[in-house]
Design an enzyme around this catalytic site. Structure first.
Site, PDB file in Angstrom:
ATOM      1  N   GLY A  89       0.823  -1.209   0.000  1.00 19.03           N
ATOM      2  CA  GLY A  89       0.000   0.000   0.000  1.00 19.03           C
ATOM      3  C   GLY A  89       0.855   1.256   0.000  1.00 19.03           C
ATOM      4  O   GLY A  89       0.550   2.227  -0.696  1.00 19.03           O
TER       5      GLY A  89
ATOM      6  N   TYR B 128      -3.585   6.762   6.121  1.00 20.27           N
ATOM      7  CA  TYR B 128      -3.523   8.105   5.526  1.00 20.27           C
ATOM      8  C   TYR B 128      -3.080   9.154   6.549  1.00 20.27           C
ATOM      9  O   TYR B 128      -2.314  10.059   6.217  1.00 20.27           O
ATOM     10  CB  TYR B 128      -4.852   8.469   4.868  1.00 20.27           C
TER      11      TYR B 128
END
Length: 173
Positions: free
Chosen positions: A109, A143
């Site tokens: 990711g 995030y």
């Protein structure tokens, strides 16, 4: 483990994109949604017709994460009019980063995210934004770790279920 490659997707990769898209979306959200809503979204959201249109869109780009020639994740970014919401020419939207469950925690990711930031910088974007489901704490933490902050919310429809996405932004300039 061999190195993970990040490769731009072309129309010739459309069936691989459909497979990894459906697989990773189902792995991520099936436990939290009805079978009927999942089936509907997987059929419509990942139809070959829809994916072909998205891959051929000049304001969107897709990238695979591959290891030993196996697709293990993918990224979709949008700019200009292709952004799902803000449509700001100074922005880039990360619409999707999905990784096969067996490769979670293996930096895949992060590599896809790094590619999104690289594309944003090439496009001279001032900021990057995205929407993440409020029920997905793993993605929200990812995030936040990368410097994103919450700035709004919006509704995402999964089948007939209206869900709240948290909108997050990272200023680049």
């Amino acid at each position: 483990m061999n190195p993970i490659e990040i490769i731009k997707i072309t129309i010739s990769n459309i069936t691989e994109l459909q497979r990894i898209g459906r697989q990773t979306f189902k792995e991520t959200f099936a436990d939290s949604n009805s079978e009927e809503n999942m089936k509907s979204y997987l059929e419509e959201g990942f139809s070959l017709e829809k994916l072909t249109k998205e891959v051929n869109n000049e304001n969107s780009e897709f990238y695979f994460a591959k290891i030993d020639n196996e697709v293990i994740g993918y990224l979709k970014v949008n700019f200009g009019e292709s952004q799902t919401e803000l449509k700001d020419n100074k922005a880039l939207e990360i619409e999707r980063i999905y990784v096969s469950k067996e490769f979670h925690g293996k930096n895949v990711g992060q590599l896809l995210y790094n590619k999104a930031i690289e594309v944003a910088e090439q496009k001279d974007s001032e900021y990057v934004w995205l929407g993440v489901w409020e029920q997905n704490p793993r993605a929200i933490r990812f995030y936040e770790k990368n410097g994103f902050v919450v700035f709004d919310k919006h509704i995402f429809k999964l089948g007939n279920d209206e869900q709240t996405d948290i909108m997050m932004k990272l200023k680049l300039k």
